[in-house]
Design an enzyme around this catalytic site. Structure first.
Site, short mmCIF file in Angstrom:
data_model
loop_
_atom_site.label_atom_id
_atom_site.label_comp_id
_atom_site.label_asym_id
_atom_site.label_seq_id
_atom_site.Cartn_x
_atom_site.Cartn_y
_atom_site.Cartn_z
N LYS A 1 -57.66 -26.85 41.99
CA LYS A 1 -58.74 -25.86 41.79
C LYS A 1 -59.84 -26.52 40.96
O LYS A 1 -59.56 -27.36 40.09
CB LYS A 1 -58.14 -24.67 41.05
N SER B 1 -58.47 -16.20 43.18
CA SER B 1 -59.57 -17.11 42.94
C SER B 1 -59.28 -18.55 43.37
O SER B 1 -60.21 -19.35 43.40
CB SER B 1 -59.91 -17.08 41.45
N SER C 1 -54.23 -15.10 41.39
CA SER C 1 -55.06 -16.16 41.96
C SER C 1 -54.33 -17.33 42.60
O SER C 1 -54.94 -18.06 43.37
CB SER C 1 -56.03 -16.69 40.89
#
Lengths: 544, 544
Positions: free
Chosen positions: B139, B215, B239
């Site tokens: 990420k 996310s 997420s």
């Protein structure tokens, strides 16, 4: 709820019903009790042995064993649970008369329980559990079904007895423990003098004019009097370590969340968003007794009883075989070490060095311990509702004197708010990183530091426990080890004239008071710290 | 710091320099790209296999193995790290062109690293570590030395590249991993649509008109495209589970504190006193890959690198041998399950029951999941400084559309304050106790529940992730398992006319979208959950 009666009457009535639970035959004569008061210089440690109330066997049971040794004899049937319990109940009764260390007295229930344990052993041929027949004392804030937990608030005297056990109490009972008494603590629990308006003030048995420490002060005095082989307290700034230091026994604050905390009677508001959390820890007479407590509780899967308890089993680790690497924090300039503590620290580190262990000075590599303690107090004072004051108002009771000494002048105008709380957390995290990196980079097994700048000091002069709150701020396990005693003669070489001692150093006032050191382990490595403590115990050979 | 350029220009320039890192030979032709936009119904999963850019070996490497299988071949020298890395870089480049899943492209560095790993293996005769030669995607919020971490804020584009690795990045590298790209996320990270003004919107490769989730949405799309064998995200409300659910791969949120979290670029303010904390978790193609990640990281003593990481080793636990006891949470009345998810839940629980496992319905025994999610949002919105808005203002950038869908109307007038925070903590603790007691009293191994009420839905309609935030509120580990696909034909029996679907159910819009279930383990028992996942995997045989 304000009562019609004044607080003095309510407290007196509670104390009387308490005193009535001590059998006539266990009461000390007036010629001994006349010297028992908070300005007496008397050391009362010998009185249980000499007063004639205990049998020789009872003296032997209470004085000659740690909890581990007692449990071996209990499990083998060499000692009856009833006899052990009776011995400690009698001695706890004496301790209460000499130091006001107890709150709730559960002698009758304890003796009945001990009897049933003896029957259990006889019938089943094996002990109920690893704590079979061991009397254990508890800080007043623990809930024991059928027994009050007033935590020293006048307004709580009207509360009904607890309807449920604390999670830990259920565990101790399931393992065969006998609970014989609960012990005294300070009003609000946020001062180091164990005085409240319900149960009065606990005195230090080494010298009645000195504080017994707090907040688990009743335990400290009781254990030193050998009125209990093992005690349990709580700690958010030193409360299971300060009383051991003041009285001269062992105390251990584990990493937060390892011992189940739920089902207690809190002295303040629940739900605090503080990053510094309270925890439960044992107090006793040897390193192995602290380990016994931790191991026994964690072997019971305590997370099954408490949603806040970390599901991390007690790890089996090997005894330490290599020389230790011990970081050394000597003193904070704001609270210089009194001569007796400086001697204890020097003597301990010299002995450890002589035994082949490495002492690595950390001076100058960490932020001000005093400032770290201020940060801790900002966390402790977060409650906008000031709940402890509300409880006091409900009982129309005054502040105890020492509360005024347990505040930082720097926080006089402190009003907690959410925005600052973010910054406080960032500051705390920075401090954590400093100690984390010191431990990792120096490959430390533990840090040796003072428990407090002094020995036990005269009542209401202890002030702020900046040395003990540090491990709470960073959530490291920490132990109090008793070591040496204040001696005007030996300490005089350590007197410095260029510094100000706070509280003042008065060699005569503290003569004979226990000294000690603090040993701080690594977070979640409570198991390893236990092994480290045993190595240090072998070197320092402390007596309790 | 406001820039002279407008935000569009800043973002375009960042994206161009990004795109330039994809070699010409890896670029897809315009006739494929013309259908790539956020209202296209296209499924692009086959394109890497059919576009002719990958060799047969590269197709085999990327499609036929999970990370564990690749690592076996890499360690044995059957596959070169360079070849594996090249295959995944190429495929990640294709994934980027088809779904906008990447932020930072590190192909060149990855290939150089892979080469040196091959040399290491040749010279030393053994792999560098258990992750030897495995490409891993991260990420965007992870810091990799020399690479930016803008987390999608326009104002962060002017920030220098990271000068230090995140703690986890150091660990992955030390174990032999190859980091080939960072992946897209939503503005502020607090919505489930991975769109921001710097990198644009990640599309769902199963159907471009659907959300990729968030996310960690870039990871979800990248993994489903098989542009990475293993990805790493963060999770505070779902997420690392929502994107796996939306795209059809596995995701795992561990208990907080087990994977070191430090050294990342946060999208908001540090130091939040929230009781709900973010954590890092893996995303991948099999249960054993999730375990591989957890075990490998924890075997590195990650607490040596991060003062906030729990020093609790990865426990070796036996595979589950007895039938499982699985609690079942089916749905919250405020967010009824769409037909496809209802079918997935029914089919999964039927299959588990048929395989001899016990399914214990928990309906009616826990507080409203919707209300629990509101409580979570009150914790997420604690920052009085509203730092994410500040970051957005500094870049003069507008809100992305989905942010408006990620709020509870009940909190429109919510102003956080310290007093309420105490009450919020008490409320959270009550919720924790309910689930704790349900698990203990029913002797549950895990809880099966929905990941979300629907499959991936059209962009900007996902709304609030009430089902995934529950394990965050109570800090239980939780996994997303892909299972079945939306099918208008099969789902029609599960359509209910007496309820309102939120977001609306449109069978045609979601045809073919992956379905899935969530499996929630016990706190700090991540190790046990891994074994439970393998049992469930054996029964459900999910494909990714």
């Amino acid at each position: 709820m304000a009562s019609d009666k004044n607080w003095q009457a309510i407290a007196a009535s509670k104390r009387e019903s308490n005193a009535a639970k001590i059998p006539e035959a266990w009461r000390l004569p007036q010629d001994i009790l006349k010297d028992v008061h908070n300005s007496s210089d008397k050391n009362v440690l010998d009185i249980p042995r000499t007063c004639g109330i205990l049998t020789d066997q009872e003296i032997d049971i209470t004085e000659k064993h740690d909890a581990t040794a007692l449990l071996e004899k209990l499990a083998a049937g060499e000692l009856k649970a009833y006899d052990v319990t009776l011995a400690f109940c009698k001695r706890a009764a004496l301790a209460q008369q000499l130091t006001s260390c107890l709150t709730e007295i559960m002698f009758e229930e304890a003796l009945a329980r001990a009897k049933s344990l003896d029957e259990h052993l006889e019938e089943k041929g094996k002990p109920m559990g690893p704590l079979h027949g061991l009397p254990i004392s508890l800080k007043d804030s623990f809930n024991v079904k059928g027994v009050q937990a007033t935590v020293g608030y006048v307004s709580f005297v009207s509360h009904p007895p607890a309807s449920q056990n604390s999670a830990l109490v259920d565990i101790l009972l399931s393992q065969g423990a006998v609970l014989h008494c609960k012990t005294n603590l300070p009003q609000t629990m946020m001062t180091a003098d164990s005085e409240n308006n319900v149960f009065g003030r606990t005195l230090n048995p080494n010298r009645l004019s000195l504080t017994a420490g707090g907040s688990t002060g009743g335990e400290g005095a009781l254990l030193k009097m050998r009125g209990s082989p093992l005690g349990v307290g709580t700690d958010i700034a030193g409360s299971v370590r300060i009383p051991p230091h003041c009285n001269g026994v062992w105390g251990f604050k584990p990493t937060v969340g390892r011992i189940p905390f739920s089902g207690k009677t809190p002295p303040g508001r629940m739900g605090s968003p503080s990053s510094i959390l309270p925890c439960i820890g044992p107090m006793g007479h040897s390193a192995r007794d602290l380990e016994l407590f931790m191991k026994t509780v964690l072997d019971c899967d305590p997370w099954q009883l408490d949603e806040g308890c970390l599901a991390v089993p007690w790890r089996r680790v090997e005894p330490v075989s290599k020389p230790l690497r011990l970081g050394l924090i000597l003193e904070d300039p704001k609270r210089p070490l009194h001569p007796s503590i400086m001697r204890a620290m020097r003597t301990a580190t010299d002995a450890l060095r002589d035994a082949g262990h490495a002492i690595i000075p950390l001076e100058g590599q960490y932020p001000s311990i005093y400032e770290t303690a201020i940060l801790a107090w900002k966390f402790f004072l977060l409650d906008p509702a000031k709940t402890p004051l509300k409880y006091m108002k409900e009982g129309n009771e005054p502040f105890v004197a020492s509360l005024a000494t347990s505040r930082f002048p720097e926080l006089d105008n402190y009003e907690p708010n959410l925005n600052d709380l973010f910054d406080m957390n960032v500051e705390r995290r920075k401090i954590m990183k400093v100690y984390h990196d010191l431990v990792v980079q120096n490959q430390l097994d533990a840090i040796v530091m003072p428990m407090y700048q002094a020995t036990a000091v005269p009542h209401d002069t202890y002030g702020l426990p900046i040395y003990t709150v540090l491990p709470n701020v960073i959530d490291y396990p920490a132990a109090a080890i008793p070591f040496l005693k204040a001696s005007k003669d030996l300490d005089k070489d350590f007197v410095r004239s260029d510094i100000e001692y706070l509280p003042p150093y008065d060699a005569d006032a503290v003569e004979g008071a226990p000294c000690g050191i603090q040993v701080v382990g690594k977070p979640m490595r409570d198991e390893v710290l236990m092994k480290v403590l045993k190595v240090i115990e072998d070197v320092l050979k402390p007596t309790t």
